[in-house]
Design a protein around this motif. Structure first.
Motif, PDB file in Angstrom:
ATOM      1  N   THR A   1      -2.019   7.222  -0.554  1.00 57.29           N
ATOM      2  CA  THR A   1      -2.703   7.187   0.741  1.00 57.29           C
ATOM      3  C   THR A   1      -3.379   5.831   0.946  1.00 57.29           C
ATOM      4  O   THR A   1      -3.301   5.248   2.034  1.00 57.29           O
ATOM      5  CB  THR A   1      -3.720   8.342   0.848  1.00 57.29           C
ATOM      6  N   LEU A   2      -4.011   5.301  -0.087  1.00 55.43           N
ATOM      7  CA  LEU A   2      -4.642   3.983   0.018  1.00 55.43           C
ATOM      8  C   LEU A   2      -3.598   2.897   0.292  1.00 55.43           C
ATOM      9  O   LEU A   2      -3.840   1.977   1.067  1.00 55.43           O
ATOM     10  CB  LEU A   2      -5.443   3.662  -1.235  1.00 55.43           C
ATOM     11  N   GLY A   3      -2.435   3.012  -0.334  1.00 53.94           N
ATOM     12  CA  GLY A   3      -1.360   2.061  -0.059  1.00 53.94           C
ATOM     13  C   GLY A   3      -0.936   2.097   1.407  1.00 53.94           C
ATOM     14  O   GLY A   3      -0.655   1.057   2.007  1.00 53.94           O
ATOM     15  N   SER A   4      -0.915   3.282   1.985  1.00 48.74           N
ATOM     16  CA  SER A   4      -0.600   3.402   3.408  1.00 48.74           C
ATOM     17  C   SER A   4      -1.700   2.793   4.270  1.00 48.74           C
ATOM     18  O   SER A   4      -1.418   2.226   5.328  1.00 48.74           O
ATOM     19  CB  SER A   4      -0.384   4.872   3.783  1.00 48.74           C
TER      20      SER A   4
ATOM     21  N   ALA B   1       1.344   0.960  -4.953  1.00 47.67           N
ATOM     22  CA  ALA B   1       2.432   0.006  -4.726  1.00 47.67           C
ATOM     23  C   ALA B   1       3.593   0.671  -3.988  1.00 47.67           C
ATOM     24  O   ALA B   1       4.207   0.061  -3.107  1.00 47.67           O
ATOM     25  CB  ALA B   1       2.913  -0.574  -6.056  1.00 47.67           C
ATOM     26  N   ALA B   2       3.882   1.927  -4.322  1.00 46.01           N
ATOM     27  CA  ALA B   2       5.000   2.632  -3.695  1.00 46.01           C
ATOM     28  C   ALA B   2       4.771   2.851  -2.205  1.00 46.01           C
ATOM     29  O   ALA B   2       5.727   2.937  -1.433  1.00 46.01           O
ATOM     30  CB  ALA B   2       5.234   3.968  -4.394  1.00 46.01           C
ATOM     31  N   ALA B   3       3.523   2.940  -1.790  1.00 42.12           N
ATOM     32  CA  ALA B   3       3.222   3.172  -0.376  1.00 42.12           C
ATOM     33  C   ALA B   3       3.256   1.898   0.450  1.00 42.12           C
ATOM     34  O   ALA B   3       3.335   1.947   1.669  1.00 42.12           O
ATOM     35  CB  ALA B   3       1.863   3.838  -0.222  1.00 42.12           C
ATOM     36  N   THR B   4       3.172   0.765  -0.211  1.00 38.96           N
ATOM     37  CA  THR B   4       3.292  -0.494   0.515  1.00 38.96           C
ATOM     38  C   THR B   4       4.776  -0.813   0.641  1.00 38.96           C
ATOM     39  O   THR B   4       5.625  -0.008   0.296  1.00 38.96           O
ATOM     40  CB  THR B   4       2.552  -1.632  -0.220  1.00 38.96           C
ATOM     41  N   LEU B   5       5.085  -1.985   1.097  1.00 35.38           N
ATOM     42  CA  LEU B   5       6.485  -2.354   1.261  1.00 35.38           C
ATOM     43  C   LEU B   5       7.116  -2.806  -0.056  1.00 35.38           C
ATOM     44  O   LEU B   5       8.267  -3.213  -0.081  1.00 35.38           O
ATOM     45  CB  LEU B   5       6.605  -3.433   2.335  1.00 35.38           C
TER      46      LEU B   5
END
Length: 145
Positions: free
Chosen positions: A52-55, A16-20
């Motif tokens: 990394t998956l979130g990115s 979640a942290a890697a998404t917006l």
């Protein structure tokens, strides 16, 4: 089973942290490291893979975002999108090494998708940056310096 929940929870927070979405995976990792009850390598693995998956999710969103740019609800103006693309063209794929930086990292991974950065290269650079960040957090929290 409860221990598995901790690793899965950290993975989801990091994703979640890697998404917006607003989330603080570093704080979650630090709290779990300070408890001293969990495997440090597994905590790092969960955080790195999730982030990394979130990115990668952002990259896929960027790949499809062009289809919606003329919609009234589209959150970015054509001028902003063009400016982001110009910046990515100027600094290139190496700018993905900054994907860990708060505020600019998540949009950068989205623009990489818009710019059709090859996914294997994207994962390699972003994964390296995310790994370095979580290793640095761990080193600070655990006093490895």
């Amino acid at each position: 089973m409860a221990e598995l929940t901790v690793y899965v929870g950290l993975f989801l927070v990091a994703l979640a942290a890697a998404t917006l979405l607003p989330a603080q995976s570093e704080a979650a990792l630090a709290a779990l490291l300070l408890q001293g009850s969990y495997s440090v390598p597994l905590l790092l693995l969960a955080a790195i893979l999730g982030n990394t998956l979130g990115s990668v999710v952002n990259w896929f969103l960027g790949r499809s975002i062009e289809h919606f740019r003329d919609r009234r609800w589209f959150p970015v103006s054509p001028c902003q999108l063009e400016r982001a693309q110009r910046g990515y063209r100027r600094y290139g794929r190496w700018s993905l090494l900054l994907s860990w930086v708060p505020v600019i990292g998540d949009p950068l991974t989205l623009v990489a998708g818009v710019m059709r950065e090859p996914l294997p290269v994207f994962i390699l650079l972003v994964g390296f940056a995310k790994t370095a960040r979580y290793l640095a957090v761990s080193a600070l929290v655990l006093g490895w310096y």
